[in-house]
Design an enzyme around this catalytic site. Structure first.
Site, PDB file in Angstrom:
ATOM      1  N   HIS A 271       0.844  -1.188   0.000  1.00  0.00           N
ATOM      2  CA  HIS A 271       0.000   0.000   0.000  1.00  0.00           C
ATOM      3  C   HIS A 271       0.888   1.251   0.000  1.00  0.00           C
ATOM      4  O   HIS A 271       1.950   1.288   0.636  1.00  0.00           O
ATOM      5  CB  HIS A 271      -0.902   0.022   1.227  1.00  0.00           C
ATOM      6  CG  HIS A 271      -2.050  -0.946   1.152  1.00  0.00           C
ATOM      7  ND1 HIS A 271      -2.926  -0.994   0.087  1.00  0.00           N
ATOM      8  CD2 HIS A 271      -2.457  -1.918   2.006  1.00  0.00           C
ATOM      9  CE1 HIS A 271      -3.824  -1.932   0.296  1.00  0.00           C
ATOM     10  NE2 HIS A 271      -3.566  -2.520   1.453  1.00  0.00           N
ATOM     11  N   CYS A 320      -0.085   1.956  -5.323  1.00  0.00           N
ATOM     12  CA  CYS A 320      -1.043   2.965  -5.774  1.00  0.00           C
ATOM     13  C   CYS A 320      -0.484   4.360  -5.519  1.00  0.00           C
ATOM     14  O   CYS A 320       0.388   4.554  -4.672  1.00  0.00           O
ATOM     15  CB  CYS A 320      -2.378   2.801  -5.050  1.00  0.00           C
ATOM     16  SG  CYS A 320      -3.199   1.237  -5.383  1.00  0.00           S
TER      17      CYS A 320
END
Length: 527
Positions: A271, A320
């Site tokens: 993440h 991301c």
């Protein structure tokens, strides 16, 4: 007999940033009252400065100009001071000069590493601010170069003997300051191939989060990239599921392995997010919601990599780049040095997500699917990444969703396949710490067992044991592996091991049916 005019204090040249305020001074003695008049010259135009009739000339530095002062007496005798140069630097890095600057030399331009063919010109350049303007002295391999006392070092026809490590000292009445040392290689065309003094990679895959959705791809992606980089000669540290403190420790130890001339790669899968050009990695213990102080700044890592004078810095972010918490403040990061050796490879574009792909038994990131296809190719690293970008762009599964992005300042055609010519202590610091032992144990009853340690990641190890043919008097032997109490949190038996690890083990290590196996995870927690 009329006495001559004597200038007792000459003005001095200065080298300052644009907007700097300074006063040029001229003092003289004579038999009558003296009058002063300042002149300036820009390019070929010399003119009198209106109203500049005092011994002091206050100026605000706007552009580089030459100045002189005329002193005359009542008998129409006149003398001119020395011409002095006010050198004005239009572009200076933030924070320079320091707030309490007293005029000591401040380096604003360091020389760059050069590769020159025999007989071709060699030029090195540096620059420094100072009041007075600094004097320059160049050195090669620690030896003073008597003929080279300017900002620019120029050798019309370079020879092999001109190869070496160069640096320059800038000095004035307030002190001295040295530029960075740079290597100059002079040779024939065939000898100009680039090389690394070492290749070091840190790979981090965060997969199992405490407060966020788990990911599937980082385990396989980190594993496969580590195997490919080892084929390219990289010394690889690969780590899974790190909290913030562990990530900071891993980065610190990684930086200690870097030195001048090294090719360095930092890869992260997990993440993450980007906000206003800053990238952050999310540790497995980050709260929900997280903020910059809970995360690790990628730009801060790159800045410290550059401070090690590496030849090539590559940041690969398989994460991301969306940002959901715009109200939080950003970390403060100083601008990077323009050394022309940095490459960013982003798995996706700004404000977009990076996708995982189910690949049989495993999950893999789209970015890694194509990176492993091209990474072993002998071509400039940015060209290799452009091939990856094109393949990602053609993948129908992510069309319109994920587009890779490349940013770089790489000025040389360096490739991950470049050879290694060790020149420092990095390999010694690496040492034998990554060599795993195997041994045969003999028990009092005469039974023998082979014990092996198998590693897929730097912080995950499988401990395996197999009984050898027992002596005739030993019947129905059983083999058990027991871990020390302090390692109970790291050991996992077959029932609870990490997903797919046994399959990954089988793809690397060939072994017969083992009598006992368990995994040691989170080895970074053992100090």
């Amino acid at each position: 007999m009329q006495e001559a005019i004597t200038i007792t204090e000459q003005p001095v040249s200065i080298s300052v940033p644009v907007g700097y305020s300074f006063t040029l001074r001229c003092r003289a003695e004579g038999s009558t009252l003296l009058e002063y008049q300042w002149f300036c010259q820009q390019q070929s135009d010399c003119h009198q400065i209106p109203g500049a009739t005092n011994p002091d000339l206050p100026i605000i530095a706007e552009q580089t100009q030459l100045y002189t002062c005329r002193v005359n007496d009542l008998y129409r005798n006149a003398v001119f001071s020395d011409w002095v140069k006010v050198e004005v630097h239009q572009c200076v890095a933030r924070g320079l000069p320091p707030r309490l600057w007293r005029g000591e030399p401040v380096i604003i331009l360091n020389p760059m590493e050069q590769r020159v063919e025999v007989g071709k010109p060699l030029q090195l350049q540096c620059a420094a601010m100072g009041v007075p303007a600094p004097c320059y002295q160049w050195y090669r391999n620690g030896n003073l170069l008597e003929q080279h006392k300017r900002k620019k070092l120029w050798i019309t026809h370079a020879k092999v003997s001109d190869s070496g490590t160069y640096l320059c000292c800038a000095s004035n009445s307030h002190g001295e300051h040295w530029t960075n040392a740079v290597d100059v290689h002079v040779g024939t065309c065939g000898s100009e191939k680039f090389f690394a003094t070492g290749k070091i990679a840190l790979l981090v895959g965060n997969n199992r989060y405490q407060h966020h959705p788990n990911l599937m791809a980082p385990v396989k992606d980190v594993f496969e990239l580590s195997r490919l980089l080892e084929q390219l000669g990289f010394q690889v540290v690969s780590l899974l599921d790190l909290n913030k403190a562990e990530m900071a420790t891993a980065v610190s130890q990684f930086l200690q392995l870097l030195e001048k001339g090294v090719y360095a790669i930092f890869y992260y899968a997990g993440h993450g997010y980007e906000h206003l050009g800053r990238n952050y990695m999310v540790p497995v213990d980050a709260p929900q919601p997280y903020s910059p102080e809970n995360c690790i700044s990628v730009q801060r890592i790159l800045q410290k990599m550059q401070q090690q004078q590496t030849a090539l810095n590559i940041i690969l972010l398989d994460t991301c780049r969306k940002w959901y918490n715009p109200g939080r403040a950003l970390s403060q990061v100083q601008p990077l040095e323009p050394w022309g050796n940095t490459v960013y490879g982003y798995a996706t574009s700004e404000d977009a997500e990076a996708y995982e792909l189910q690949d049989g038994e495993f999950s893999s990131g789209i970015f890694m699917k194509y990176l492993k296809k091209h990474i072993l190719k002998e071509k400039k690293v940015t060209h290799m990444l452009e091939d990856v970008l094109e393949d990602v762009g053609r993948d129908p599964l992510v069309t319109g969703k994920q587009v890779m992005e490349i940013k770089h300042t790489l000025k040389e055609a360096r490739s991950l396949t470049d050879p290694i010519r060790p020149s420092g202590a990095g390999a010694e610091r690496w040492g034998h710490s990554h060599e795993l032992p195997s041994r045969t144990l003999t028990f009092p009853c005469g039974a023998r067992a082979e014990l092996r340690f198998l590693r897929l990641f730097s912080n995950l190890m499988s401990v395996c044991a197999k009984l050898q043919a027992p002596p005739a008097h030993v019947t129905a032997p059983r083999l058990l592996l027991c871990q020390p109490p302090e390692m109970e949190a790291m050991a996992m038996q077959r029932e609870s091991r990490l997903d797919h690890v046994e399959t990954l083990l089988a793809s690397v290590y060939k072994w017969e049916e083992l009598d006992c196996i368990f995994q040691l995870c989170g080895l970074q927690k053992i100090q």
